[in-house]
Design an enzyme around this catalytic site. Structure first.
Site, PDB file in Angstrom:
ATOM      1  N   ASN A  20      16.732 -17.858   3.437  1.00 55.11           N
ATOM      2  CA  ASN A  20      18.135 -17.816   3.896  1.00 55.11           C
ATOM      3  C   ASN A  20      18.225 -17.885   5.414  1.00 55.11           C
ATOM      4  O   ASN A  20      19.004 -18.662   5.972  1.00 55.11           O
ATOM      5  CB  ASN A  20      18.825 -16.533   3.398  1.00 55.11           C
ATOM      6  CG  ASN A  20      19.065 -16.594   1.909  1.00 55.11           C
ATOM      7  OD1 ASN A  20      19.430 -17.636   1.388  1.00 55.11           O
ATOM      8  ND2 ASN A  20      18.837 -15.491   1.223  1.00 55.11           N
TER       9      ASN A  20
ATOM     10  N   ASP B  60      11.352 -10.174   9.463  1.00 58.95           N
ATOM     11  CA  ASP B  60      12.265  -9.698   8.406  1.00 58.95           C
ATOM     12  C   ASP B  60      11.385  -9.313   7.209  1.00 58.95           C
ATOM     13  O   ASP B  60      11.400  -9.967   6.170  1.00 58.95           O
ATOM     14  CB  ASP B  60      13.235 -10.838   8.050  1.00 58.95           C
ATOM     15  CG  ASP B  60      14.300 -10.421   7.046  1.00 58.95           C
ATOM     16  OD1 ASP B  60      14.826  -9.300   7.160  1.00 58.95           O
ATOM     17  OD2 ASP B  60      14.617 -11.217   6.142  1.00 58.95           O
TER      18      ASP B  60
ATOM     19  N   CYS C 169      16.750  -4.768   5.069  1.00 62.31           N
ATOM     20  CA  CYS C 169      17.915  -4.421   4.255  1.00 62.31           C
ATOM     21  C   CYS C 169      17.683  -3.023   3.678  1.00 62.31           C
ATOM     22  O   CYS C 169      17.894  -2.779   2.504  1.00 62.31           O
ATOM     23  CB  CYS C 169      18.185  -5.453   3.169  1.00 62.31           C
ATOM     24  SG  CYS C 169      16.780  -5.803   2.121  1.00 62.31           S
TER      25      CYS C 169
HETATM   26  N1  SAM Z   1      13.695 -13.645   5.511  1.00 63.88           N
HETATM   27  C1  SAM Z   1      13.903 -13.880   4.091  1.00 63.88           C
HETATM   28  C2  SAM Z   1      15.270 -14.514   3.890  1.00 63.88           C
HETATM   29  O1  SAM Z   1      16.129 -14.385   4.747  1.00 63.88           O
HETATM   30  O2  SAM Z   1      15.478 -15.170   2.858  1.00 63.88           O
HETATM   31  C3  SAM Z   1      13.710 -12.616   3.277  1.00 63.88           C
HETATM   32  C4  SAM Z   1      12.336 -12.029   3.482  1.00 63.88           C
HETATM   33  S1  SAM Z   1      11.907 -10.739   2.343  1.00 63.88           S
HETATM   34  C5  SAM Z   1      12.779  -9.402   2.976  1.00 63.88           C
HETATM   35  C6  SAM Z   1      10.270 -10.387   2.848  1.00 63.88           C
HETATM   36  C7  SAM Z   1       9.261 -11.488   2.584  1.00 63.88           C
HETATM   37  O3  SAM Z   1       8.048 -11.143   3.274  1.00 63.88           O
HETATM   38  C8  SAM Z   1       8.848 -11.671   1.127  1.00 63.88           C
HETATM   39  O4  SAM Z   1       9.112 -12.987   0.735  1.00 63.88           O
HETATM   40  C9  SAM Z   1       7.338 -11.410   1.109  1.00 63.88           C
HETATM   41  O5  SAM Z   1       6.623 -12.263   0.237  1.00 63.88           O
HETATM   42  C10 SAM Z   1       6.966 -11.682   2.539  1.00 63.88           C
HETATM   43  N2  SAM Z   1       5.740 -11.022   3.043  1.00 63.88           N
HETATM   44  C11 SAM Z   1       5.330  -9.758   2.812  1.00 63.88           C
HETATM   45  N3  SAM Z   1       4.180  -9.518   3.459  1.00 63.88           N
HETATM   46  C12 SAM Z   1       3.861 -10.644   4.132  1.00 63.88           C
HETATM   47  C13 SAM Z   1       2.796 -11.014   5.000  1.00 63.88           C
HETATM   48  N4  SAM Z   1       1.812 -10.153   5.316  1.00 63.88           N
HETATM   49  N5  SAM Z   1       2.790 -12.265   5.518  1.00 63.88           N
HETATM   50  C14 SAM Z   1       3.765 -13.143   5.207  1.00 63.88           C
HETATM   51  N6  SAM Z   1       4.792 -12.849   4.380  1.00 63.88           N
HETATM   52  C15 SAM Z   1       4.844 -11.612   3.864  1.00 63.88           C
END
Ligand code: SAM
Length: 331
Positions: free
Chosen positions: A117, A186, A255
């Site tokens: 997003n 994020d 969030c």
């Molecule tokens: N920014 C996104 C949006 O606006 O649609 C939402 C992100 S969501 C809160 C967090 C994301 O971080 C997840 O998709 C997860 O797979 C990813 N994530 C978690 N640990 C991570 C890491 N060490 N490296 C990269 N991505 C990671």
């Protein structure tokens, strides 16, 4: 009659995706389909929305339209939405890119990008001369990210990388690393802001049907989970503040409504990075009244958002900035 509006009733927000459509086209299509725009000049607000009307401008988020909740189902199947010209979003989740402010031509790193997003919003902001590097480590979410970016018209200016954002050193050339000026962090969080369940509510729930020791053990587990999330969140933010020599703005968002994942993380890093030229930016000064918790020094610099105060999900945003030279001397 606005007195009949539920205090926490949430409107349906939609952001115009400029990668596929211009605002005038979107408005014309909505008008052709019987939606009536209420402009600022008419003094419209969320409480004055009726089915078939929408607010055509938002005070904080460019290109954000606000519809009444009652039109949610109609919107979900509208061709503007299914075709990608309108993205159904929560207003608060649009704040991080707006606070990051990448100018046209900027190179942006989106460290935790899926399902994309904010990546889409950033891609529209940097324009055709800019680049967004979108990273996610989860295979399934990464697939969805890539699919959406192509479908929504961002394919040419976003590069997707499936990896751990803490291991990007092995995947990025020095040249690429040196060009990144804006970073969005994020990360995964408790998501407590999405459920509108406050900490107090959880405490009440625990107390209702369970014995005192069950409630205590649930609370201890929750504290452990929050501590582990906060540790990961601080690691990603620390990496963003350390590993990119040209970075001058880093936005951190969750969030979550928990201070452990929000102000506590930001305060810790603000303290340890002050002597490296990083300072907190005062976000949206007086235009966004809901601020971070005042128990933390960083609180007034940060934004919070929530159903009762802002008609949004629970959200938190902070922004670190430094001068291009890294001195941190300017205001
Ligand atoms: N920014 C996104 C949006 O606006 O649609 C939402 C992100 S969501 C809160 C967090 C994301 O971080 C997840 O998709 C997860 O797979 C990813 N994530 C978690 N640990 C991570 C890491 N060490 N490296 C990269 N991505 C990671």
């Amino acid at each position: 009659d606005s007195s009949q509006t539920q205090p926490h009733q949430m409107p349906r927000y939609a952001r115009i995706n400029r990668l596929l459509a211009q605002p005038a086209e979107v408005r014309a299509r909505l008008s052709a389909d019987g939606f009536v725009a209420i402009d600022d000049a008419e003094g419209g607000d969320v409480d004055s929305l009726r089915p078939g009307t929408y607010l055509a401008a938002d005070a904080h988020i460019p290109d954000l339209l606000t519809f009444p909740e009652a039109d949610s189902a109609r919107l979900a199947v509208h061709p503007l939405v299914t075709g990608g010209a309108l993205c159904l979003v929560d207003k608060a989740s649009c704040l991080p890119p707006v606070c990051l402010q990448p100018p046209p031509g900027a190179w942006v790193l989106d460290t935790c990008a899926a399902p994309g997003n904010k990546t889409l919003q950033l891609a529209a902001m940097v324009g055709p001369a800019g680049r967004v590097l979108a990273v996610d480590r989860d295979a399934q979410r990464f697939g969805e990210l890539r699919r959406r970016l192509v479908a929504m018209g961002a394919g040419d200016r976003v590069r997707c990388l499936r990896c751990d954002c803490l291991q990007l050193g092995d995947r990025l050339s020095q040249r690429c690393r040196d060009r990144i000026t804006h970073i969005l962090v994020d990360p995964s969080c408790s998501g407590s802001g999405l459920t509108a369940r406050s900490v107090e509510r959880q405490a009440l729930d625990g107390g209702a049907g369970a014995g005192a020791s069950d409630a205590e053990s649930a609370a201890a587990k929750e504290q452990q989970r929050l501590a582990s999330l906060a540790n990961f969140q601080a690691m990603v933010l620390r990496s963003a503040l350390t590993d990119y020599p040209s970075a001058r703005r880093v936005v951190y968002s969750t969030c979550s409504v928990h201070s452990e994942e929000n102000e506590a993380v930001v305060q810790e890093l603000a303290n340890s990075f002050a002597d490296k030229g990083w300072r907190l930016a005062r976000l949206m000064k007086s235009s966004w009244p809901t601020r971070g918790l005042s128990a933390f020094d960083c609180g007034p610099m940060c934004l919070r958002a929530g159903p009762g105060t802002d008609r949004t999900c629970g959200f938190f945003v902070a922004c670190f900035k430094r001068d291009p030279g890294g001195s941190g001397a300017a205001a």
